[in-house]
Each structure stands twice: as C-alpha cells, then as structure tokens.
Design a protein around this motif. Structure first.
Motif, short mmCIF file in Angstrom:
data_model
loop_
_atom_site.label_atom_id
_atom_site.label_comp_id
_atom_site.label_asym_id
_atom_site.label_seq_id
_atom_site.Cartn_x
_atom_site.Cartn_y
_atom_site.Cartn_z
N GLN A 2 0.84 -1.19 0.00
CA GLN A 2 0.00 0.00 0.00
C GLN A 2 0.88 1.24 0.00
OE1 GLN A 2 -2.62 0.39 3.40
NE2 GLN A 2 -4.05 1.68 2.27
N LEU A 3 0.48 2.22 -0.81
CA LEU A 3 1.15 3.51 -0.84
C LEU A 3 0.12 4.59 -0.55
CD1 LEU A 3 2.60 1.59 -3.15
CD2 LEU A 3 3.84 3.70 -3.64
N VAL A 4 0.46 5.48 0.35
CA VAL A 4 -0.46 6.54 0.74
C VAL A 4 0.26 7.87 0.66
CG1 VAL A 4 -1.95 7.45 2.54
CG2 VAL A 4 -1.71 4.98 2.27
N GLU A 5 -0.22 8.72 -0.25
CA GLU A 5 0.36 10.05 -0.40
C GLU A 5 -0.30 11.04 0.56
OE1 GLU A 5 0.00 8.45 -4.74
OE2 GLU A 5 -1.20 8.48 -2.91
N SER A 24 3.93 0.48 2.66
CA SER A 24 3.77 -0.60 3.63
C SER A 24 3.45 -1.91 2.91
CB SER A 24 2.67 -0.28 4.63
OG SER A 24 1.41 -0.15 3.98
N GLY A 25 3.72 -3.01 3.59
CA GLY A 25 3.37 -4.31 3.07
C GLY A 25 4.53 -5.16 2.58
N ARG A 26 5.62 -4.54 2.22
CA ARG A 26 6.83 -5.23 1.76
C ARG A 26 8.03 -4.40 2.22
NH1 ARG A 26 5.63 -8.27 -3.12
NH2 ARG A 26 3.81 -9.53 -2.57
N PRO A 27 9.23 -4.94 2.18
CA PRO A 27 10.41 -4.12 2.51
C PRO A 27 10.56 -2.97 1.53
CG PRO A 27 10.95 -6.45 2.64
CD PRO A 27 9.57 -6.38 2.03
N PHE A 28 10.53 -1.76 2.05
CA PHE A 28 10.54 -0.57 1.21
C PHE A 28 11.80 -0.48 0.37
CE2 PHE A 28 9.44 3.37 -0.35
CZ PHE A 28 10.24 4.42 0.07
N ALA A 96 4.50 5.81 -6.95
CA ALA A 96 4.41 4.45 -7.46
C ALA A 96 5.68 3.70 -7.09
CB ALA A 96 4.22 4.46 -8.97
N ALA A 97 5.58 2.36 -7.02
CA ALA A 97 6.71 1.54 -6.61
C ALA A 97 6.98 0.46 -7.66
CB ALA A 97 6.43 0.90 -5.26
N ASP A 98 8.28 0.25 -7.93
CA ASP A 98 8.74 -0.72 -8.92
C ASP A 98 9.81 -1.60 -8.29
OD1 ASP A 98 9.61 -2.12 -11.13
OD2 ASP A 98 10.51 -0.38 -12.15
#
Length: 124
Positions: A2-5, A24-28, A96-98
């Motif tokens: 989850q990403l929260v701006e 949150s939810g995985r190692p950043f 966003a996360a990649d």
C-alpha cells in the motif's frame, strides 16, 4: 503493498511544499519509487524517479532544478519536495513503486503499485 500520499494542498506561485508517500506491506528498500502527475484533461506524466538505495535520481525536464525526490528507508517513506511552484504544476500527484533494480520507469507501466494521489493546486 500500500502507498499513501499526503502533503498536497493549495499554494501560491513560488511557494514550496513537500509530498510524502508512506509505503507498507513489503520491505521498502526493495522498491524504486516514482512520482507522476495528472492535470485535468491531460495524460499522466512522469515527474521523478529514485532507485532503491536513493543514490540515483532522474527528473522530467519540466521540474528539474525545482523538485527534489528523496526517500527514507527507515521510515518507509518517499518524498517529493516542490519548490518555486508554477500554475502549470497543478495536478494530482501519484507515487508508485517498482521492484526492478535497474530500469528507470518513466512511462508508468513499469510500476506495480500506486497510491491514490494527492491534489496540488497552484494559484497565480
């Protein structure tokens, strides 16, 4: 994941503000982060990218020298510092996360996870 701006708002031309993206939810530190924006009636556009360790950044020409992307892997948070903002910076900003460790995502299709967006409005 989850990403929260947060951090958006209404500001005047020339002002500064900082956007945050809580991950949150995985190692950043396993994810590169990108910021994109979408203005009304326009397509989503790339703003900035930062790699997993924070040692490499890339910016769109339109924001280079005014915006700064950063991250705090202890706080699981990414940031986008906006300075000397202009009315044309008005948009909904998304983080966003990649998980890829090499590519620099500028189209948006590279990213697996997205936040819900935060509105930035710049008055003239």
């Amino acid at each position: 994941v989850q990403l929260v701006e947060s951090g958006g708002g209404l500001v005047q031309t020339g002002a500064s503000l900082r956007l945050s993206c809580l991950f949150s939810g995985r190692p950043f530190d396993g994810y590169a982060m990108g910021w994109f924006r979408q203005a009304p009636g326009k397509e989503r556009e790339f703003v900035a990218h930062i790699n997993q360790g924070g040692g490499y950044t890339h910016y769109a020409d339109s924001v280079k020298g005014r915006f700064t992307i950063s991250r705090d892997n202890i706080k699981n948070t990414g940031y986008l510092q906006l300075s000397n903002v202009k009315p044309e910076d008005t948009a909904v900003y998304y983080c966003a996360a990649d998980s890829d460790r090499i590519r620099v995502g500028i189209t948006g299709r590279e990213y697996q996870y997205w936040g819900q967006g935060t509105q930035v409005t710049v008055s003239s």
